[in-house]
Design a protein around this motif. Structure first.
Motif, mmCIF file in Angstrom:
data_model
loop_
_atom_site.group_PDB
_atom_site.id
_atom_site.type_symbol
_atom_site.label_atom_id
_atom_site.label_comp_id
_atom_site.label_asym_id
_atom_site.label_seq_id
_atom_site.Cartn_x
_atom_site.Cartn_y
_atom_site.Cartn_z
ATOM 1 N N ALA A 43 0.837 -1.205 0.000
ATOM 2 C CA ALA A 43 0.000 0.000 0.000
ATOM 3 C C ALA A 43 0.871 1.254 0.000
ATOM 4 N N ILE A 44 1.980 1.213 0.714
ATOM 5 C CA ILE A 44 2.911 2.346 0.736
ATOM 6 C C ILE A 44 3.465 2.586 -0.667
ATOM 7 N N ILE A 45 3.878 1.512 -1.329
ATOM 8 C CA ILE A 45 4.427 1.630 -2.683
ATOM 9 C C ILE A 45 3.364 2.181 -3.630
ATOM 10 N N ASP A 46 2.140 1.671 -3.539
ATOM 11 C CA ASP A 46 1.054 2.156 -4.398
ATOM 12 C C ASP A 46 0.807 3.647 -4.168
ATOM 13 N N TYR A 47 0.826 4.045 -2.905
ATOM 14 C CA TYR A 47 0.614 5.459 -2.582
ATOM 15 C C TYR A 47 1.711 6.333 -3.196
ATOM 16 N N CYS A 48 2.954 5.900 -3.070
ATOM 17 C CA CYS A 48 4.066 6.677 -3.623
ATOM 18 C C CYS A 48 3.959 6.784 -5.145
ATOM 19 N N HIS A 49 3.561 5.710 -5.794
ATOM 20 C CA HIS A 49 3.397 5.762 -7.252
ATOM 21 C C HIS A 49 2.249 6.697 -7.637
ATOM 22 N N THR A 50 1.145 6.623 -6.896
ATOM 23 C CA THR A 50 0.000 7.480 -7.204
ATOM 24 C C THR A 50 0.358 8.955 -7.101
ATOM 25 N N THR A 51 1.099 9.321 -6.069
ATOM 26 C CA THR A 51 1.369 10.726 -5.807
ATOM 27 C C THR A 51 2.588 11.265 -6.538
ATOM 28 N N MET A 52 3.508 10.388 -6.988
ATOM 29 C CA MET A 52 4.782 10.896 -7.480
ATOM 30 C C MET A 52 5.222 10.394 -8.849
ATOM 31 N N ALA A 53 4.751 9.242 -9.289
ATOM 32 C CA ALA A 53 5.322 8.601 -10.473
ATOM 33 C C ALA A 53 5.144 9.407 -11.752
ATOM 34 N N HIS A 54 4.110 10.235 -11.818
ATOM 35 C CA HIS A 54 3.804 10.917 -13.082
ATOM 36 C C HIS A 54 4.124 12.408 -13.050
ATOM 37 N N ARG A 55 4.862 12.829 -12.052
ATOM 38 C CA ARG A 55 5.269 14.235 -11.976
ATOM 39 C C ARG A 55 6.354 14.533 -12.998
ATOM 40 N N GLU A 56 6.377 15.763 -13.484
ATOM 41 C CA GLU A 56 7.370 16.165 -14.476
ATOM 42 C C GLU A 56 8.642 16.718 -13.843
ATOM 43 N N THR A 57 8.603 16.989 -12.539
ATOM 44 C CA THR A 57 9.782 17.454 -11.818
ATOM 45 C C THR A 57 9.981 16.588 -10.575
ATOM 46 N N GLU A 58 11.182 16.638 -10.011
ATOM 47 C CA GLU A 58 11.472 15.819 -8.841
ATOM 48 C C GLU A 58 10.797 16.393 -7.595
ATOM 49 N N GLN A 59 10.342 15.482 -6.758
ATOM 50 C CA GLN A 59 9.743 15.833 -5.481
ATOM 51 C C GLN A 59 10.353 14.937 -4.415
ATOM 52 N N PHE A 60 10.624 15.500 -3.251
ATOM 53 C CA PHE A 60 11.222 14.743 -2.151
ATOM 54 C C PHE A 60 10.254 14.739 -0.983
ATOM 55 N N ARG A 61 9.878 13.544 -0.532
ATOM 56 C CA ARG A 61 8.947 13.384 0.579
ATOM 57 C C ARG A 61 9.603 12.537 1.669
ATOM 58 N N VAL A 62 9.108 12.724 2.885
ATOM 59 C CA VAL A 62 9.569 11.905 4.004
ATOM 60 C C VAL A 62 8.349 11.308 4.699
ATOM 61 N N LEU A 63 8.394 9.999 4.901
ATOM 62 C CA LEU A 63 7.370 9.301 5.673
ATOM 63 C C LEU A 63 7.927 9.108 7.083
ATOM 64 N N TYR A 64 7.254 9.694 8.060
ATOM 65 C CA TYR A 64 7.712 9.630 9.449
ATOM 66 C C TYR A 64 6.938 8.555 10.201
ATOM 67 N N LEU A 65 7.663 7.728 10.966
ATOM 68 C CA LEU A 65 7.069 6.589 11.663
ATOM 69 C C LEU A 65 7.303 6.703 13.163
ATOM 70 N N ASP A 66 6.374 6.142 13.933
ATOM 71 C CA ASP A 66 6.596 6.095 15.384
ATOM 72 C C ASP A 66 7.399 4.843 15.733
#
Length: 241
Positions: free
Chosen positions: A125-148
């Protein structure tokens, strides 16, 4: 009567009705969608369904084709920047707004599936989410997933945006934000607009610097994911971490 630039009417009929060839086509597509879902429709027809709402008085098939020719596929049309969309003849504010609303809805639905979930047991599900939000962008984006400390995702934050092949990252800021959130671990994620998730030397160096900053503060860097168009690369799985 005045029309928006993206709603130039076809030859009007009495009572404001659509010509039958357009009305019938629209109804056939809606019926097919309701009976078979999105899987039963090619990208251009699914895009037509979206455009029906934005442009109620025109044949939208040529515009759907033009958008796909310009951006490649349905996902990339939704992810395209508003200014790029607006350059396509026939695209006005209504079309841009509806496409970006649809993109935001897709992101929010994907995000709801992963927030407050145990990351390790929900990795797909994490991988699917990352692909949905980032795979088709035309520029680079950097995100951080924070965990407890139980590896439950407590925050997903965009740290920076960049160009087609570079995004600025500040390791100390990443680690500082983890402390502010009371996070114990994190996962780095960024996309490669080229579609190839192979890490660059700069990607590897940045990851090492983030890892050093995390280690100094007792934080765990679980992974760094690079998202390509149809696949992804895990730094841990590839031995970089």
């Amino acid at each position: 009567m005045l029309f928006d630039s993206d709603e130039v009417p076809v030859t009007p009929l009495p009572g404001g009705r659509l010509p039958s060839y357009i009305a019938d086509h629209r109804q056939r597509l809606r019926d097919r969608f309701m009976q078979g879902g999105a899987a039963a429709m090619p990208d251009y027809e699914l895009l037509e369904l979206v455009l029906f709402r934005s442009i109620p008085r025109r044949d939208v098939k040529p515009l759907a084709r033009a958008l796909l020719d310009a951006f490649g596929d349905f996902n990339r049309v939704l992810a395209a920047p508003p200014d790029r969309l607006a350059r396509i003849k026939g695209v006005g504010d209504a079309v841009v707004a509806d496409l970006k609303i649809l993109e935001a809805a897709a992101h929010r639905m994907a995000r709801s599936k992963v927030l407050k979930t145990h990351v390790i047991s929900s990795w797909d599900a994490i991988i699917d989410y990352c692909h949905t939000t980032m795979a088709h962008r035309e520029t680079e984006q950097f995100r951080v997933l924070y965990l407890d400390r139980k590896n439950v995702l407590i925050a997903d934050e965009e740290q920076a945006r960049g160009t087609v092949d570079h995004v600025p990252v500040y390791p100390r800021e990443v680690a500082k934000r983890a402390l502010e959130l009371n996070a114990s671990a994190l996962i780095l994620v960024h996309n490669h607009p080229s579609g190839d998730p192979t890490p660059s030397e700069a990607d590897i160096d940045m990851t090492n610097r983030v890892q050093a900053a995390c280690a100094a503060l007792g934080l765990t860097l679980h992974d760094h994911l690079i998202i390509g168009k149809s696949t992804e690369l895990s730094f841990r799985a590839q031995g970089y971490l």
